[in-house]
Structure formats: C-alpha cells, structure tokens
Write a protein that holds these residues in place. Structure first.
Motif, short mmCIF file in Angstrom:
data_model
loop_
_atom_site.label_atom_id
_atom_site.label_comp_id
_atom_site.label_asym_id
_atom_site.label_seq_id
_atom_site.Cartn_x
_atom_site.Cartn_y
_atom_site.Cartn_z
N ASP A 1 88.28 32.27 10.16
CA ASP A 1 88.30 33.27 9.09
C ASP A 1 89.70 33.56 8.56
O ASP A 1 89.87 34.00 7.43
CB ASP A 1 87.65 34.57 9.57
CG ASP A 1 88.42 35.21 10.73
OD1 ASP A 1 89.06 34.47 11.51
OD2 ASP A 1 88.36 36.45 10.85
N GLN B 1 82.91 32.52 19.14
CA GLN B 1 82.14 33.73 18.89
C GLN B 1 80.97 33.49 17.93
O GLN B 1 80.55 34.39 17.21
CB GLN B 1 83.05 34.84 18.35
CG GLN B 1 84.18 35.24 19.30
CD GLN B 1 83.67 35.65 20.67
OE1 GLN B 1 82.82 36.53 20.78
NE2 GLN B 1 84.19 35.04 21.72
N ILE B 2 80.49 32.26 17.89
CA ILE B 2 79.26 31.93 17.19
C ILE B 2 78.44 31.05 18.10
O ILE B 2 78.99 30.30 18.92
CB ILE B 2 79.51 31.20 15.84
CG1 ILE B 2 80.32 29.91 16.07
CG2 ILE B 2 80.21 32.11 14.85
CD1 ILE B 2 80.45 29.06 14.83
N GLU C 1 76.70 25.93 14.99
CA GLU C 1 77.31 25.58 13.71
C GLU C 1 76.17 25.32 12.73
O GLU C 1 75.47 24.33 12.83
CB GLU C 1 78.18 24.33 13.85
CG GLU C 1 79.45 24.56 14.64
CD GLU C 1 80.30 23.31 14.67
OE1 GLU C 1 80.75 22.86 13.61
OE2 GLU C 1 80.52 22.79 15.78
N ASP D 1 74.89 28.98 7.21
CA ASP D 1 75.52 30.26 7.57
C ASP D 1 76.93 30.29 7.00
O ASP D 1 77.79 29.52 7.43
CB ASP D 1 75.56 30.41 9.09
CG ASP D 1 76.02 31.80 9.54
OD1 ASP D 1 76.59 32.52 8.69
OD2 ASP D 1 75.80 32.14 10.70
N PRO D 2 77.21 31.18 6.03
CA PRO D 2 78.52 31.19 5.38
C PRO D 2 79.63 31.80 6.23
O PRO D 2 80.80 31.70 5.88
CB PRO D 2 78.26 32.03 4.13
CG PRO D 2 77.18 32.99 4.56
CD PRO D 2 76.30 32.19 5.48
N ARG D 3 79.27 32.41 7.35
CA ARG D 3 80.29 33.07 8.16
C ARG D 3 81.20 32.05 8.85
O ARG D 3 80.73 31.03 9.34
CB ARG D 3 79.63 33.96 9.21
CG ARG D 3 78.88 35.15 8.65
CD ARG D 3 78.18 35.89 9.76
NE ARG D 3 77.23 35.02 10.47
CZ ARG D 3 76.61 35.36 11.59
NH1 ARG D 3 76.84 36.52 12.16
NH2 ARG D 3 75.76 34.52 12.16
N LEU D 4 82.48 32.36 8.89
CA LEU D 4 83.44 31.52 9.60
C LEU D 4 83.71 32.11 10.96
O LEU D 4 83.64 33.33 11.16
CB LEU D 4 84.75 31.42 8.81
CG LEU D 4 84.69 30.71 7.46
CD1 LEU D 4 86.04 30.81 6.76
CD2 LEU D 4 84.30 29.24 7.63
N ILE E 1 85.56 33.80 13.92
CA ILE E 1 86.66 34.77 13.92
C ILE E 1 87.75 34.27 14.86
O ILE E 1 87.50 34.02 16.05
CB ILE E 1 86.17 36.16 14.36
CG1 ILE E 1 85.11 36.67 13.38
CG2 ILE E 1 87.33 37.14 14.46
CD1 ILE E 1 84.43 37.95 13.82
#
Length: 353
Positions: free
Chosen positions: A46, A303-304, A307, A311-314, A316
């Motif tokens: 992020d 912290q995910i 993959e 999912d657009p979240r990167l 952290i």
C-alpha cells in the motif's frame, strides 16, 4: 517425497540433530513449503514498496510443466537435482547429456549443495535455506533414476509390486490421468510410487533395465543423512564427523516408514500425533503446518489470506515484513536457485540456465 517426510520427518531429524523446537519448526516448514510455493511475481504494498519472488513448484498438471524452460527453472533446482552419474566435477557419465541430468541419491552434486548451505548459515535466511536444501537433498533418494525434464529416459513399464507381481493398482490409477505431453516428465510414469515410504516395487526403465526400489530402506538412509547434514550445519563445518540418527530413534523411524499407510496428508497427521505423544527421545512437541490462508506464513507477512485479482486492496506494509518467515523463505529460495543453476551445476558441466 510428500508432506509426511518433508515436514514431519524433517522436524524429527532436526530435533534429533540438536535443534530446539523453534528452529526445527522453521527448517521443517521450509522443507515442505517448497512443494506449496506455486506463485511467482511482484507483490505491491500500500505504501509503494515491492517484493518479487519466484516459485518452487507447479500446480498438478499446470500447463507450464510442458515448457522446457519451466522444467529447468523449477523441477531441476528444487525437485530433480542432476546427479552427474554419481561422478565428481570434471567427469562425465557414459552416454549423452541426459545421463548427467538423472537424479542420484546423495550424489557429489547433492553433497556440494549441502556444503554450500552450511557455509552460508550466517545469512539472515540461513535456517530457511537449510529447509529448502534438505527438501532437494531428500528428493535425491525418492526421485533417483528420473530427470526433471520431459524425456524418454523417464519412461517406465512392466511395473511390479513388492512380491514381483504386476502392479495392477498403479495401472488402474494411470488410466485416470492425462498421459499426453505431461509424461514422461520426472517420475510421472509411476505416479507417486517413489514418494510413498512403505512401498517396495520395481519397473523397467527408459533404457530397458529392470529397477528394484525399496522405499523404506531409501527413506531411512535419507533421514539419517539429513540428520548428519543438520548436525554439520549446527557445527558450521560441512566436513565434520556426524553420528546421524540415534539408534533407538532410527528404529522408530524405520518402523513408521514401513507401517504407515494412506495419503501423504494422512501419514503426516500420524507423524504429528507421534511427535505430540513424545514418541521420540526429544520429548513431546506440538507441531503444525499451514500452507496458505489464515495462520500461514504468507498471511502473517502480508496480512491478507489470498492473492485475489478481484480484490483491489493492497497488502499493508509493515517493517516486520523484512524479517518475516515468508519473506526470508523467498530470499532463500532465490539464493538456492541462483547457486544451483549458475554456480553448482556448471562445475559439473551441466548448463540448465
């Protein structure tokens, strides 16, 4: 070999070699994760930080298995270490180049690989590289006689069981598999026979020679040599004298190799149960392995849990990422790959990179 050996037996050998629980767990986790690290590519965080990693395994019948470059990049350095005919540097086995690529148990190539790992033990990823190295080292016993490329040398026919009778069970299983371009890659023509500790079996190889395999004997020899390698690692001397497995524990390991049945996962759980019961001389211990998802090294580092391209979240970024087991495993993976393909194999006249 499968998860029962790469994780369970590696942990046992590490403890018997003198490693404490934490370090033994790291080594054993890495030894198994070689088979589960199937993703490669760039991780973007992020905050703009990035981390690039390579894979050490393919998914079953992944299309990349059919590409020669992928064979060299994954199967050879991580699963089918070339044995150079069991000869030292500067000598070539009779025949063509393929003879140099065939995996040989505890070959001079394999011994040099272990020695380099011991010499590099001071690295931040030293334990992680030890686990990776021991995975490859163990597979030199299970994968002996086969090469990590698509070649007729890997052909096998007239398979027999431990009593010398035709192995109808294997023939039945083979009929359920796609046989086209995937075979003969590695030991695909005999499926998982080389990886099951209790099996005694035979076949006629790609040269027309009858081969007899005694997996319990081979697996026990592999475990003993792995214990010696770990003892030398702890001493920091690849040439040190090492006693190997204690006599009583060696007998218990041999008994489990011969008696445990079922899938690799089932046998793995039985090994973990024995460890928890204090079956071995180092006493009881709680050992677990999570390949992916919640509780995995990857989830802890990024912290995910997965993959997911949707999912657009990167992930952290945290400074702790730099010392996470997942990151150190991938650092060790890249170091191992570079050494095998660019330094070690060329010493033996083998060019695969």
């Amino acid at each position: 070999m499968q998860i029962d050996f790469h994780h369970g037996v590696t942990y046992v050998c590490a403890r018997l070699a003198g490693f404490e629980h934490r370090d033994a767990s790291i080594v054993a986790h890495c030894a198994q994760y070689v088979d589960d690290s199937t993703q490669a590519g760039l991780i973007r965080f992020d905050n703009g930080a990035m981390f690039d990693r390579i894979s050490s395994a393919h998914k079953l019948l992944d299309y990349r298995n059919f590409k020669e470059l992928a064979n060299h990049q994954v199967w050879i350095p991580f699963h089918f270490l070339p044995g150079n005919g069991g000869l030292p540097p500067g000598q070539d086995p009779p025949g063509t180049f393929i003879e140099k690529l065939i995996c040989r148990p505890n070959s001079p190539v394999a011994q040099a690989m272990v020695a380099e790992c011991i010499d590099q033990r001071y690295r931040s990823y030293g334990l992680h590289r030890l686990g990776i190295t021991l995975h490859v080292f163990a597979d030199t016993w299970a994968h002996q006689g086969f090469a990590g490329v698509s070649h007729e040398i890997n052909s096998a026919k007239d398979l027999v069981d431990g009593d010398g009778n035709p192995d109808q069970s294997l023939k039945n299983r083979l009929t359920g598999f796609f046989i086209g371009g995937a075979l003969p890659l590695g030991h695909g023509t005999v499926l998982s026979n080389p990886d099951q500790p209790h099996l005694r079996w035979g076949y006629i190889d790609g040269r027309g020679r009858r081969v007899w395999r005694d997996n319990p004997k081979d697996f026990l020899e592999a475990a003993d040599e792995i214990c010696r390698a770990m003892q030398r690692y702890r001493l920091g001397d690849p040439d040190a004298s090492a006693p190997g497995l204690p006599t009583a524990d060696r007998a218990k390991i041999a008994e489990l190799f011969a008696s445990l049945r079922g899938t690799g996962d089932s046998r793995h759980q039985q090994w973990l149960a024995r460890i928890a019961e204090g079956h071995f001389s180092f006493g009881p211990a709680q050992v677990r392995y999570v390949a992916k998802g919640s509780g995995s090294w990857k989830q802890q580092a990024l912290q995910i849990e997965t993959e997911n391209n949707r999912d657009p979240r990167l992930p952290i970024y945290s400074p702790e990422f730099l010392t996470s087991n997942w990151k150190l495993f991938h650092d060790a993976l890249r170091a191992h790959h570079f050494f095998i393909t660019h330094d070690l194999l060329p010493r033996f006249g083998i060019c695969v990179a």
